[in-house]
Enzyme design. Sequence first.
Site, mmCIF file in Angstrom:
data_model
loop_
_atom_site.group_PDB
_atom_site.id
_atom_site.type_symbol
_atom_site.label_atom_id
_atom_site.label_comp_id
_atom_site.label_asym_id
_atom_site.label_seq_id
_atom_site.Cartn_x
_atom_site.Cartn_y
_atom_site.Cartn_z
ATOM 1 C CG ASP A 98 -2.110 1.096 0.924
ATOM 2 O OD1 ASP A 98 -2.344 1.372 -0.067
ATOM 3 O OD2 ASP A 98 -2.445 1.366 2.181
ATOM 4 N NE ARG B 49 -4.261 6.096 -7.613
ATOM 5 C CZ ARG B 49 -4.198 5.989 -6.526
ATOM 6 N NH1 ARG B 49 -4.065 7.163 -5.491
ATOM 7 N NH2 ARG B 49 -4.362 4.751 -5.845
ATOM 8 C CG HIS C 140 -0.057 1.400 -9.002
ATOM 9 N ND1 HIS C 140 -0.338 0.957 -7.765
ATOM 10 C CD2 HIS C 140 -1.171 2.051 -9.459
ATOM 11 C CE1 HIS C 140 -1.533 1.633 -7.488
ATOM 12 N NE2 HIS C 140 -1.975 1.981 -8.656
ATOM 13 N NE ARG D 142 -7.408 1.273 -6.368
ATOM 14 C CZ ARG D 142 -6.088 1.643 -5.530
ATOM 15 N NH1 ARG D 142 -5.337 2.217 -5.971
ATOM 16 N NH2 ARG D 142 -6.445 1.587 -3.986
ATOM 17 C CD GLU E 140 2.163 -11.896 17.291
ATOM 18 O OE1 GLU E 140 2.044 -10.595 17.391
ATOM 19 O OE2 GLU E 140 1.572 -13.019 17.881
ATOM 20 C CG LEU F 144 10.135 -17.125 -1.655
ATOM 21 C CD1 LEU F 144 9.867 -16.986 -0.087
ATOM 22 C CD2 LEU F 144 10.851 -15.853 -2.024
ATOM 23 N N GLY G 287 0.150 5.261 -4.457
ATOM 24 C CA GLY G 287 -0.630 6.286 -5.097
ATOM 25 C C GLY G 287 -0.017 7.693 -4.496
HETATM 26 C C1 FPP Z 1 -2.460 -0.125 -3.107
HETATM 27 O O1 FPP Z 1 -1.589 1.103 -3.223
HETATM 28 C C2 FPP Z 1 -1.832 -0.810 -4.179
HETATM 29 C C3 FPP Z 1 -2.458 -1.412 -5.190
HETATM 30 C C4 FPP Z 1 -3.790 -1.522 -5.325
HETATM 31 C C5 FPP Z 1 -1.693 -2.098 -6.473
HETATM 32 C C6 FPP Z 1 -0.615 -2.854 -6.088
HETATM 33 C C7 FPP Z 1 0.081 -3.323 -7.374
HETATM 34 C C8 FPP Z 1 1.536 -3.143 -7.806
HETATM 35 C C9 FPP Z 1 2.226 -2.996 -6.687
HETATM 36 C C10 FPP Z 1 1.718 -3.609 -9.065
HETATM 37 C C11 FPP Z 1 1.715 -4.898 -9.574
HETATM 38 C C12 FPP Z 1 2.271 -6.020 -8.830
HETATM 39 C C13 FPP Z 1 3.332 -6.901 -9.155
HETATM 40 C C14 FPP Z 1 3.584 -7.849 -8.223
HETATM 41 C C15 FPP Z 1 3.815 -6.806 -10.456
HETATM 42 P P1 FPP Z 1 -2.514 2.476 -3.374
HETATM 43 O O2 FPP Z 1 -2.523 2.768 -4.832
HETATM 44 O O3 FPP Z 1 -4.199 2.090 -2.740
HETATM 45 O O4 FPP Z 1 -2.011 3.443 -2.685
HETATM 46 P P2 FPP Z 1 -2.557 4.977 -2.094
HETATM 47 O O5 FPP Z 1 -3.290 4.443 -0.784
HETATM 48 O O6 FPP Z 1 -1.271 5.748 -1.491
HETATM 49 O O7 FPP Z 1 -3.297 5.436 -2.856
#
Ligand code: FPP
Length: 252
Positions: free
Chosen positions: A29, A42, A46, A80, A216, A140, A32
């Site tokens: 998380d 955003r 990612h 989104r 945990e 892993l 963005g």
């Molecule tokens: C949450 O951050 C993140 C996501 C919903 C997407 C996560 C995806 C990736 C990291 C890319 C693809 C993954 C791999 C394994 C190649 P957010 O956008 O909600 O952040 P914010 O709360 O700051 O808006």
Amino acid sequence: MFLKRKKVRALAGEVDYSRLPRHIALIMDGNGRWAKKRGLPRKAGHAMGAETFRRIALYCKEIGLEYFTVYAFSTENWKRPADEVNAIMGLLEKYLLEAIEKMEKEQMKLHIFGDLTPLSPRLKELCARTEEIAKTVNGLQVNLCLNYGGRDEILHGVKTFAEACQRGETTPDALTETLFSQYLYSKDVPDPDLIIRPSGEIRISNFLLWQGAYAEYYFTDVLWPDFDKEELNRAIVSYQHRSRRFGGIGGV
Ligand code: FPP
């Protein structure tokens, strides 16, 4: 004597590699906000988050972790904007292609947890190829939660179990926690010992609701793209200082 020295090292803030959690799960998380702070779209967050994921997964392999599970796309993330969803799907496709190519060489196997039904035919095909190759690989195990939701997973498990009952393969009386676990996406994977959420949010957002019952938790303000191996070490050291009692009173 040996154990004592190890314990002292952990207290001093170092990871005790002889007592690693078997399974770490993580909510990626803050992508963005990371991008917004830099005036970037955003999707740039990612893309950086995907790089961080590659680095941390490699580090998990280096230290000898057995299972690493990440929340890549939730059942709610479809809300989104299309542009952002497409960007995440593009990053996932790129990673799946890499995994298909490198899994055997790097001895790192990838599994997908989630309902793949609404994914594009291309992504579905890559997920199927990944699962096939993973059968032949040790090392892993990385679990990518894709179109995953904890409640959705439990409902899916209940429906699959009910169907097995209808077919006469099992009965409601036979249902135990262990048996029900076999109807979840995480079938055959031990429950996470440690669940990490970066970015300052203190909630679990429908992640591993069943499996996290005795995990945990570790929360940090660091945004996922800035998360590094030192931060992972801090989470592990924090975990190693906890007393896990699983509902008992401990020390007996
Ligand atoms: C949450 O951050 C993140 C996501 C919903 C997407 C996560 C995806 C990736 C990291 C890319 C693809 C993954 C791999 C394994 C190649 P957010 O956008 O909600 O952040 P914010 O709360 O700051 O808006």
